[in-house]
Enzyme design. Structure first.
Site, PDB file in Angstrom:
ATOM      1  N   CYS A 207       0.845  -1.185   0.000  1.00  0.00           N
ATOM      2  CA  CYS A 207       0.000   0.000   0.000  1.00  0.00           C
ATOM      3  C   CYS A 207       0.884   1.240   0.000  1.00  0.00           C
ATOM      4  O   CYS A 207       1.881   1.290   0.712  1.00  0.00           O
ATOM      5  CB  CYS A 207      -0.835  -0.053   1.268  1.00  0.00           C
ATOM      6  SG  CYS A 207      -1.557   1.493   1.692  1.00  0.00           S
ATOM      7  N   THR A 209      -0.764   4.398   0.185  1.00  0.00           N
ATOM      8  CA  THR A 209      -1.708   5.476   0.528  1.00  0.00           C
ATOM      9  C   THR A 209      -1.073   6.535   1.426  1.00  0.00           C
ATOM     10  O   THR A 209      -1.264   7.736   1.231  1.00  0.00           O
ATOM     11  CB  THR A 209      -2.951   4.873   1.211  1.00  0.00           C
ATOM     12  OG1 THR A 209      -3.650   4.122   0.227  1.00  0.00           O
ATOM     13  CG2 THR A 209      -3.882   5.937   1.764  1.00  0.00           C
TER      14      THR A 209
HETATM   15  P1  5GP Z   1      -0.868  -6.853   4.016  1.00  0.00           P
HETATM   16  O1  5GP Z   1      -1.357  -8.052   4.750  1.00  0.00           O
HETATM   17  O2  5GP Z   1      -0.298  -7.210   2.689  1.00  0.00           O
HETATM   18  O3  5GP Z   1       0.063  -6.006   4.843  1.00  0.00           O
HETATM   19  O4  5GP Z   1      -2.142  -5.906   3.768  1.00  0.00           O
HETATM   20  C1  5GP Z   1      -3.224  -6.370   3.009  1.00  0.00           C
HETATM   21  C2  5GP Z   1      -4.248  -5.267   2.913  1.00  0.00           C
HETATM   22  O5  5GP Z   1      -3.729  -4.140   2.212  1.00  0.00           O
HETATM   23  C3  5GP Z   1      -5.474  -5.635   2.111  1.00  0.00           C
HETATM   24  O6  5GP Z   1      -6.365  -6.474   2.808  1.00  0.00           O
HETATM   25  C4  5GP Z   1      -6.064  -4.272   1.794  1.00  0.00           C
HETATM   26  O7  5GP Z   1      -6.817  -3.735   2.850  1.00  0.00           O
HETATM   27  C5  5GP Z   1      -4.819  -3.419   1.636  1.00  0.00           C
HETATM   28  N1  5GP Z   1      -4.482  -3.177   0.226  1.00  0.00           N
HETATM   29  C6  5GP Z   1      -4.412  -4.055  -0.790  1.00  0.00           C
HETATM   30  N2  5GP Z   1      -4.037  -3.455  -1.934  1.00  0.00           N
HETATM   31  C7  5GP Z   1      -3.880  -2.166  -1.650  1.00  0.00           C
HETATM   32  C8  5GP Z   1      -3.519  -1.011  -2.422  1.00  0.00           C
HETATM   33  O8  5GP Z   1      -3.215  -1.067  -3.606  1.00  0.00           O
HETATM   34  N3  5GP Z   1      -3.510   0.169  -1.761  1.00  0.00           N
HETATM   35  C9  5GP Z   1      -3.828   0.266  -0.443  1.00  0.00           C
HETATM   36  N4  5GP Z   1      -3.842   1.472   0.118  1.00  0.00           N
HETATM   37  N5  5GP Z   1      -4.142  -0.798   0.327  1.00  0.00           N
HETATM   38  C10 5GP Z   1      -4.159  -1.991  -0.280  1.00  0.00           C
END
Ligand code: 5GP
Length: 367
Positions: A207, A209
């Protein structure tokens, strides 16, 4: 007081009130992330990790259903939230939020071939097309009883209206809705029909953001505050994003999460759908990307629209074998965390958890 450059009524007002025309709003209490805390061990009567139960049975507030699972949910990203993942993880009891890009025929086929695989949620965004497709999938697959309404920013009034409308249409389906990071919006979503609120803005592994917008909230504090709000109303929360190891999941449960959602932890697994490549040294890697990355937008909507920027990145992840091994590793760590604090179940974790703030998590002597 002397005010330079302002004449007449404005300067008179400022001198009288002695207040600046604009006041900076900063919340001073410290907000914590996974890296900022560790869980303090506590005396315990547990003799062995085998005495810990990791199964959860959540009775949902609005749909009045019982959700039985181990409290791990694979993210609804098109790389990991796949039907293959659901089949592989069904025996473990972990849930999979199936990504929203499967079509109705693919859902029908999945339900026909795997009638016993029930550990799935169907995902939808808020577009008219999304909601019509959701309705047809739910009508065609009656064993699917959990809906994940998923938007990057769960703060819009329109999103709240969508949650209400879906609740009205599907009163007995479990609704997961998000993402938010604060108590008032957690309450709002639950009061409008969500059973489980998804918590996390910006913590995800792919992410961007926080970099693109400057918006976010440290995840441990977000979970504590949203869980408190949700539980006060009989609702539940999923801690979504930022979990890099079993210890982070333990901290999320200690903070009050009912379930945790992981994407990156399941990237590179046999059941993940990212394109596989060979590196020059012969090792194998799989592509993993955020759902708002330019990779995902090119794949699903033909590119990044002019009015927005990408908020996700694309990475190559070493192939890591079966997803069931990732679940086993997560559950093993959680069971051990429970014994360190004397919790007989995940549900007892928040009551038994005291966090200590730290400036260092790990010994990095060997890298
Ligand atoms: P991880 O477990 O990889 O740290 O986080 C997964 C979460 O990241 C997902 O469930 C979703 O909420 C968030 N996420 C997935 N793709 C994106 C993206 O392209 N941008 C953002 N801001 N959040 C993402």
């Amino acid at each position: 007081a002397r005010v330079v450059g302002l004449g007449g009524a404005a300067s008179a007002w400022m001198i009288m009130s002695r207040r600046p025309a604009f006041s900076l709003r900063v919340e001073d209490d410290v907000k914590l992330d996974f890296k900022d805390v560790l869980i303090r061990p506590k005396r315990s009567t547990l003799r062995s990790r085998s005495e810990v139960s990791l199964e959860r049975a959540l009775v949902t507030r609005n749909s009045q259903r019982e959700v039985r699972c181990v409290p791990i949910v694979v993210s609804n990203m098109d790389t990991v939230g796949t039907f293959e993942m659901a089949c592989a993880l069904a025996p473990s009891g972990a849930l999979v939020a199936i990504h929203k890009h499967y079509n109705l025929d693919e859902w029908r086929e999945f339900s026909r071939l795997h009638p016993d695989v029930r550990n799935v949620m169907v995902s939808a965004g808020t577009g008219a097309g999304d909601l019509a497709k959701l309705d047809s999938i739910l009508a065609a697959c009656p064993t699917v009883t959990t809906i994940c309404l998923d938007v990057a920013n769960g703060y819009s009034e329109f999103f709240v209206e969508v949650v209400s409308a879906v609740r009205e249409k599907w009163p007995r389906h479990v609704i997961v809705a998000g993402n938010v990071v604060t108590n008032e919006m957690t309450e709002e979503l639950i009061l409008k029909g969500a059973d489980i609120v998804k918590v996390g803005i910006g913590p995800g592994s792919v992410c961007t953001t926080r970099k693109q917008t400057g918006v976010g909230y440290p995840q441990v504090s977000a979970v504590v505050e949203c869980a408190d709000a949700a539980h006060g109303l009989g609702g539940h929360v999923i801690a979504d994003g930022g979990i890099t190891c079993p210890g982070d999941a333990a901290k999320a449960f200690g903070a009050g999460a009912d379930l945790v959602m992981c994407g990156g932890m399941f990237s590179g697994t046999d059941e993940s759908a990212g394109e596989e490549r060979a590196r020059p040294d012969g090792s194998r890697v799989k592509l993993f990307y955020g759902m708002s990355s330019s990779t995902a937008m090119k794949k699903h909507v033909g590119g990044v629209a002019e009015y927005r920027s990408s908020e996700g990145k694309t990475v190559e992840v070493p192939c890591k074998g079966p997803a069931a091994d990732v679940v086993q590793d997560l559950l093993g760590g959680l069971r051990s965390a429970c014994t360190y604090v004397g919790a007989r179940s995940i549900k007892e974790m928040p009551k038994r958890t005291t966090f200590v703030r730290v400036s260092q998590q790990l010994n990095t002597f060997f890298g």
